[in-house]
Design a protein around this motif. Structure first.
Motif, PDB file in Angstrom:
ATOM      1  N   TYR A 322     -68.324 -44.608 -46.387  1.00  0.00           N
ATOM      2  CA  TYR A 322     -67.709 -45.604 -47.275  1.00  0.00           C
ATOM      3  C   TYR A 322     -67.347 -44.991 -48.630  1.00  0.00           C
ATOM      4  O   TYR A 322     -66.208 -45.130 -49.111  1.00  0.00           O
ATOM      5  CB  TYR A 322     -68.672 -46.778 -47.457  1.00  0.00           C
ATOM      6  N   PHE A 323     -68.291 -44.294 -49.263  1.00  0.00           N
ATOM      7  CA  PHE A 323     -68.046 -43.763 -50.603  1.00  0.00           C
ATOM      8  C   PHE A 323     -67.018 -42.630 -50.586  1.00  0.00           C
ATOM      9  O   PHE A 323     -66.196 -42.523 -51.507  1.00  0.00           O
ATOM     10  CB  PHE A 323     -69.353 -43.300 -51.235  1.00  0.00           C
ATOM     11  N   VAL A 324     -67.057 -41.784 -49.566  1.00  0.00           N
ATOM     12  CA  VAL A 324     -66.067 -40.704 -49.473  1.00  0.00           C
ATOM     13  C   VAL A 324     -64.673 -41.300 -49.290  1.00  0.00           C
ATOM     14  O   VAL A 324     -63.707 -40.889 -49.960  1.00  0.00           O
ATOM     15  CB  VAL A 324     -66.405 -39.740 -48.311  1.00  0.00           C
ATOM     16  N   ALA A 325     -64.546 -42.271 -48.378  1.00  0.00           N
ATOM     17  CA  ALA A 325     -63.252 -42.897 -48.134  1.00  0.00           C
ATOM     18  C   ALA A 325     -62.717 -43.579 -49.391  1.00  0.00           C
ATOM     19  O   ALA A 325     -61.523 -43.471 -49.734  1.00  0.00           O
ATOM     20  CB  ALA A 325     -63.359 -43.899 -46.989  1.00  0.00           C
ATOM     21  N   CYS A 326     -63.610 -44.293 -50.102  1.00  0.00           N
ATOM     22  CA  CYS A 326     -63.189 -44.984 -51.322  1.00  0.00           C
ATOM     23  C   CYS A 326     -62.754 -44.001 -52.399  1.00  0.00           C
ATOM     24  O   CYS A 326     -61.741 -44.215 -53.093  1.00  0.00           O
ATOM     25  CB  CYS A 326     -64.313 -45.866 -51.842  1.00  0.00           C
ATOM     26  N   ASP A 327     -63.501 -42.910 -52.565  1.00  0.00           N
ATOM     27  CA  ASP A 327     -63.151 -41.918 -53.590  1.00  0.00           C
ATOM     28  C   ASP A 327     -61.765 -41.327 -53.338  1.00  0.00           C
ATOM     29  O   ASP A 327     -61.039 -40.985 -54.280  1.00  0.00           O
ATOM     30  CB  ASP A 327     -64.197 -40.798 -53.618  1.00  0.00           C
ATOM     31  N   ILE A 328     -61.412 -41.200 -52.050  1.00  0.00           N
ATOM     32  CA  ILE A 328     -60.100 -40.635 -51.710  1.00  0.00           C
ATOM     33  C   ILE A 328     -58.996 -41.677 -51.869  1.00  0.00           C
ATOM     34  O   ILE A 328     -57.980 -41.441 -52.528  1.00  0.00           O
ATOM     35  CB  ILE A 328     -60.106 -40.081 -50.271  1.00  0.00           C
TER      36      ILE A 328
END
Length: 404
Positions: A322-328
């Motif tokens: 979730y956090f990796v996808a959101c950061d991108i």
């Protein structure tokens, strides 16, 4: 990266010497008594073994597995001598029955464990012996003192309400299983049980009911984190001069009085046009609020899919994705950060993080989630950098344009 490690070490050096020793001792204890045994169990044993009481009695204590299920065994149901008050209370629960039917009322036999906290006695769990089905069937009307018990169950997850009308023992999911720490019954539990009328073998073992082994992945991550923490604590015990020499950093003039100035100087490369000083670190309220929104969203997904919140490893993996996808996709913002108008930027120049730094930041963040108190580091420095921010060279700041 080495300067980030040095900053962490200097942060640890702010704590007292004995405080670091205590934390290190706790970490080593967890490593050798929980994490390593659990990963060894997971590697060597796919599923907990089923052992009968007879097999347990004939197996040396040091040869018993760490986790196992007691097969073909049951707690003892004995006659209860009820007082008039207890009989009246029970009648109120079971309905309008003749009092004579309650003479010789059968109930499961257990011992309540209590603790004194703030001068009050509180319920903390129960102890109860279990017996092989052969033992119970050979003496159907046996008292607790008539049968010798070789296995004692200790359960601290049970509540007082669970014991009403023997609901705890009648649960369809009731199973005698748990963790065995490798020791026989101690003096205090033995005295308590025998003084309550139970016939306990002096070599009886105690099984902590409800304890489950960590998964191999969870245990491996915890071991990795634990080892890193112990190494950092050990390095923090070295003198400052030696630390600066190891990390090849030239100490500042005031290094003895302000050691963090040296590490910050070594760790900071800023351009005149766009420095971190031009950015405003997000407030504590915004960071906590954004994190709470994100955790709530992840838990909603977790509960929707698994109908339970008791999946730590799945939660950590889901949070990482979730956090990796959101950061991108949201250029450094999770949904919680986006709602509260904050974002993650590079500490050096305020630009967006590169992909490797996004991965590093969120992997370290996931590891920190196993010990949430580590997040408090963010509130102990001026730029409000958490450990995962320091690892990736990032900072959480207010968005200049929330709609960008």
């Amino acid at each position: 990266m080495k300067n980030t490690v040095l900053v962490i070490l200097l942060f640890f050096k702010r704590g007292s010497f004995f405080g670091r020793l205590i934390v290190g001792a706790v970490a080593v204890s967890l490593l050798f008594f929980i994490f390593i045994p659990d990963i060894w169990f997971g590697v060597s044993v796919k599923n907990p073994k089923r052992l009968s009481i007879e097999e347990i009695c004939t197996t040396p204590a040091d040869k018993l597995p760490l986790y196992f299920i007691v097969d073909k065994a049951q707690p003892l149901k004995v006659m209860q001598n009820l007082s008039q008050h207890e009989a009246d209370s029970l009648l109120g629960k079971v309905g309008d029955l003749p009092a004579e039917l309650l003479v010789g009322y059968k109930s499961y036999s257990y011992l309540v464990e209590t603790r004194i906290k703030n001068s009050d006695t509180t319920f903390s769990g129960i102890y109860y012996p279990v017996y092989s089905e052969k033992q119970v069937h050979s003496k159907p009307n046996a008292l607790a003192s008539d049968l010798v018990s070789h296995v004692i169950i200790h359960d601290t997850n049970v509540g007082e309400r669970d014991l009403d009308n023997d609901k705890y023992f009648k649960d369809s999911l009731f199973q005698i299983s748990g963790k065995f720490d490798g020791v026989t019954i101690g003096d205090e539990p033995y005295k308590l049980l025998t003084s309550s009328g139970f016939n306990i073998s002096r070599k009886a073992i105690v099984l902590d009911k409800g304890s489950q082994p960590l998964s191999i992945t969870s245990a491996a991550l915890l071991i990795l984190f634990d080892v890193i923490l112990v190494l950092l604590l050990a390095l923090s015990l070295l003198p400052l001069v030696l630390l600066f020499r190891i990390f090849k950093v030239e100490p500042a003039d005031d290094a003895d009085q302000n050691p963090m100035s040296t590490a910050n100087a070594a760790n900071t490369v800023r351009t005149p046009a766009n420095t971190v000083a031009d950015l405003t670190p997000a407030s504590t309220g915004k960071r906590v609020g954004a994190f709470a929104i994100d955790i709530a969203l992840i838990n909603i997904v977790l509960f929707t899919v698994f109908a339970s919140f008791n999946h730590l490893l799945v939660f950590e993996v889901l949070a990482l994705v979730y956090f990796v996808a959101c950061d991108i996709l949201l250029k450094g913002s999770s949904l919680g950060k986006y709602i509260l108008s904050v974002q993650v930027s590079a500490y050096e120049d305020g630009e967006a993080l590169t992909m490797p730094k996004v991965i590093i930041r969120n992997v370290v963040k996931a590891l920190c989630g196993l010990m949430p108190l580590i997040y408090l580091i963010a509130f102990l420095n001026e730029d409000r950098q958490a450990l995962h921010d320091k690892a990736a060279g990032s900072i959480v700041v207010d968005r200049v344009d929330p709609l960008r």
